[in-house]
Design a protein around this motif. Structure first.
Motif, PDB file in Angstrom:
ATOM      1  N   ASN A 165      -8.825  17.776  93.957  1.00  0.00           N
ATOM      2  CA  ASN A 165      -7.732  17.894  94.919  1.00  0.00           C
ATOM      3  C   ASN A 165      -6.387  18.004  94.194  1.00  0.00           C
TER       4      ASN A 165
ATOM      5  N   SER B 288      -6.066  21.328  92.484  1.00  0.00           N
ATOM      6  CA  SER B 288      -5.804  22.398  93.445  1.00  0.00           C
ATOM      7  C   SER B 288      -4.334  22.409  93.869  1.00  0.00           C
TER       8      SER B 288
ATOM      9  N   LEU C 179     -10.096  21.552  97.915  1.00  0.00           N
ATOM     10  CA  LEU C 179      -9.143  22.575  97.475  1.00  0.00           C
ATOM     11  C   LEU C 179      -8.160  22.879  98.598  1.00  0.00           C
TER      12      LEU C 179
END
Lengths: 348, 330
Positions: B60, B63, B287
């Motif tokens: 996360n 991203s 993502l």
């Protein structure tokens, strides 16, 4: 009989057997051991295998507690050691090579030792309180492990490494032999040399033992170093069991389980006299308790309460004062009811 | 000599601790003063991440960093709060003081956000939430939320189970951390998705979202029920991966004797799926960066945006996993 009951391992063993009995009554398959492709298979074997990391950590904790200390950093050290070992194996590109494994395991256990030496240095040389000194690594250690793995869970495929926690020798789990060797080494060093007695002396009265010529600093430092080393090895077993270095979950709260194992085994947190055999029984008891939760189907939401309740009962059973009180209770109740008129009425 | 060496060691250790402790605040200090451009070309965005507790979180963070790159016209001020809410609120306050153009928060907890979000509103800095949700008295305190729908993920898994279980099936469940939102919502969702299926849940225990606990609990299940278990629902990949070893050790074949459905779709999970050890995996997409970046641009430009945006979660069969694996980032 009373001589047996007075032995200090009597009550810890009673508790362990009672737990096994409870499981067996609820489901007889608990004690069933079958053979699967030449290896023994059953709940009791799982307990022997899964208790290995806790066993190593608890042995180290016993030595530390005997010096009146405590080591909160063992779980974090496990995370560091697993992260080091798996990162080396992954980066090598040759995960099945025994030389790579030897380097990885050596470095990882070495990292554990360095962590232990750091704790020992803070405590024995700088005189920082053990709970504070080891708290530093307890918090920072996981950060270091995360730094090594880059925040991800490092996974590897390496059959020889897998063997450490999942392999079998002569039908029994390899991890169990690792526990046995660790127990034997600790017991030999502590009980066949004067080291055990000196450790107890330092734990009972550091000042008096110093005046008597015991080098307390070296003994305390050594205890933390041993704890770090054993935690490093426990980290190898943990990561080998799941073939992954999980910096956040590896050895989480194992310090509490280890302290509990030591206490259940009859070693006082006040330091001094310690019992290695007691710790061994304590570690098995905790692992059995964990299987009990699955076996009895305790709902997850009440699991902590169940654990706490069992621990309270276990500790009470081991308390001599409580047993004496319970032994006198019927007599007391009788005198109490005969004295009060209401009670007499109810009785008649 | 020995003493001096020791002192040196101690100093080095203390320094190492100090520097790791400060790295995030250094970051902030370095970039202060560059913000406040408002109408300028580069948008300065403060991102308050929860910490780095899992592989999902690492993906996360990556991203977000990729989406808010300099090349995309952003200047990202990143802060990871080590899962401490007070640290996260302090980070948001420092973003406000630095007059960033927008603030993105992945809230650690649900409550306690009113005051600091009011300060952001007074400073006219839009706030966008990512991943988890919050409880506030006034919804206008944040512009939008982007995240995954845990309940939907559970439903997808449940629907697959229903489709697969044509004859009476015995299932065991490895639950996530007791009381956590993903564990609760995935359980509710699964139940809804599998309604009417001939599935008996033999047992359901927590594996704390970790491999080790997933393995131990599965060992217990196998000792308890033996060959009766035909299906396993693991609420995340890691627990399912841990359970694989336990199943093999019991002399059973995962994917055949016991059908396995999990949620997350991490790289390792998809690998197991491609190898035929798992049967079905539902994605929980970390993502979120591109979606959040898009939202930030729109909000700063004054466009109206939907209040909630659910990330698109795919699901994978064994065949799809083989195709998707080479491009899998996390």
């Amino acid at each position: 009989m009373s001589a047996v009951m007075k032995h200090r391992l009597f009550w810890p063993l009673v508790v362990l057997l009672a737990l096994i009995l409870l499981n067996t009554v609820s489901r007889p398959s608990f004690v069933r051991i079958t053979v699967h492709d030449g290896r023994l298979y059953g709940s009791l074997i799982d307990i022997l295998r899964n208790s290995a990391p806790l066993m190593l950590v608890a042995l180290g904790m016993t030595l530390v507690i005997a010096t009146r200390g405590i080591d909160l950093s063992v779980g974090a050290i496990m995370a560091v050691s697993g992260a080091v070992a798996l990162t080396i194996i992954q980066d090598s590109g040759d995960p099945a090579n025994p030389a790579v494994l030897a380097v990885a395991i050596g470095t990882a256990v070495g990292a554990g030792l360095v962590c232990g030496l750091w704790n020992g240095f803070l405590i024995s040389v700088l005189g920082i309180q053990p709970i504070i000194a080891t708290l530093v690594l307890m918090l920072a250690g996981r950060g270091i492990a995360l730094l090594i793995t880059g925040g991800f869970i490092t996974t590897i495929n390496s059959d020889p490494y897998k063997f450490m926690a999942q392999g079998y020798v002569l039908g029994l789990p390899f991890a169990f032999y690792v526990s046995l060797v660790a127990i034997a080494i600790v017991a030999l060093i502590e009980r066949r040399t004067a080291l055990g007695m000196l450790t107890e002396a330092v734990g009972i009265n550091p000042e008096a033992s110093r005046l008597a010529g015991v080098r307390a600093r070296g003994i305390i430092w050594g205890a933390y170093a041993a704890s770090g080393l054993l935690a490093g090895f426990a980290g190898i077993l943990y990561s080998s069991n799941i073939m992954a270095a999980d910096a956040n979950a590896a050895g989480l709260y194992i310090e509490l389980d280890a302290i509990l194992a030591v206490v259940l085994g009859g070693t006082s947190l006040a330091g001094g006299t310690f019992s290695i055999a007691g710790t061994v029984v304590g570690a098995f008891t905790i692992q059995t308790l964990k299987s009990t939760i699955t076996f009895l189907g305790v709902p997850p939401a009440v699991t902590p309460v169940f654990m706490a309740a069992v621990v309270v009962v276990v500790v009470l059973v081991q308390s001599r004062r409580f047993r004496r009180f319970m032994g006198r209770l019927p007599a007391r109740l009788r005198t109490w009811t005969s004295r009060t008129p209401d009670g007499a009425e109810a009785a008649s | 000599m020995r003493k001096r060496l020791l002192a040196g060691l101690a100093l080095a250790g203390a320094l190492a601790l100090a520097t790791t402790g400060c790295s995030s605040s250094n970051n902030n200090a370095g970039s202060s003063g560059t913000g406040g451009s408002g109408g300028g070309k580069t948008l300065t965005v403060g991102f308050a991440q929860t910490g780095s507790e899992s592989g999902w979180r690492a993906a996360n963070t990556q991203s977000m960093k990729d989406a808010f790159s300099d090349a995309n016209g952003f200047k990202l001020i990143f802060n990871a709060a080590d899962n401490k809410q007070e640290a996260q609120i302090a980070a948001v306050r420092s973003f406000i003081n630095q007059k960033v153009d927008a603030i993105v928060i992945a809230p650690i907890t649900v409550d306690g956000w009113d005051d600091v979000l009011k300060e952001a509103k007074d400073a006219k800095i839009p706030v966008i939430l990512e991943d988890r949700t919050i409880n506030v008295s006034d919804d206008s305190l944040y512009a939008a939320w982007v995240g995954d729908d845990f309940k939907k993920e559970g439903e997808t898994a449940g629907a697959w189970a229903k489709q697969t279980a044509t004859s009476p099936t015995n299932m065991v469940v490895l639950e996530g951390t007791t009381g956590s939102a993903p564990a609760l919502d995935r359980a509710t969702g699964f139940k809804a998705g599998a309604t009417g299926a001939p599935i008996t849940t033999l047992d359901s225990q927590t594996g704390n979202f970790t491999r080790a606990d997933g393995k131990t609990v599965m060992e217990g299940f196998l000792q308890k029920y033996g060959n009766k278990i035909q299906m396993l629902f693991a609420q995340n990949d890691d627990m399912g991966l841990g359970a694989l070893d336990a199943i093999t050790a019991a002399g059973l074949t995962p994917g055949k004797d016991i059908k396995i459905v999990t949620i997350d779709a991490t790289h390792d999970g998809l690998q197991a799926l491609a190898d035929g050890k798992f049967n079905y995996v539902v994605e929980c997409n970390p993502l979120l960066g591109p979606q959040v970046a898009d939202l930030v641009k729109k909000v700063v430009a004054g466009e109206s945006v939907p209040k909630t945006q659910v990330a698109t979660d795919q699901s994978f069969t064994q065949e799809q996993a083989k195709a998707a694996l080479p491009d899998r980032k996390y």
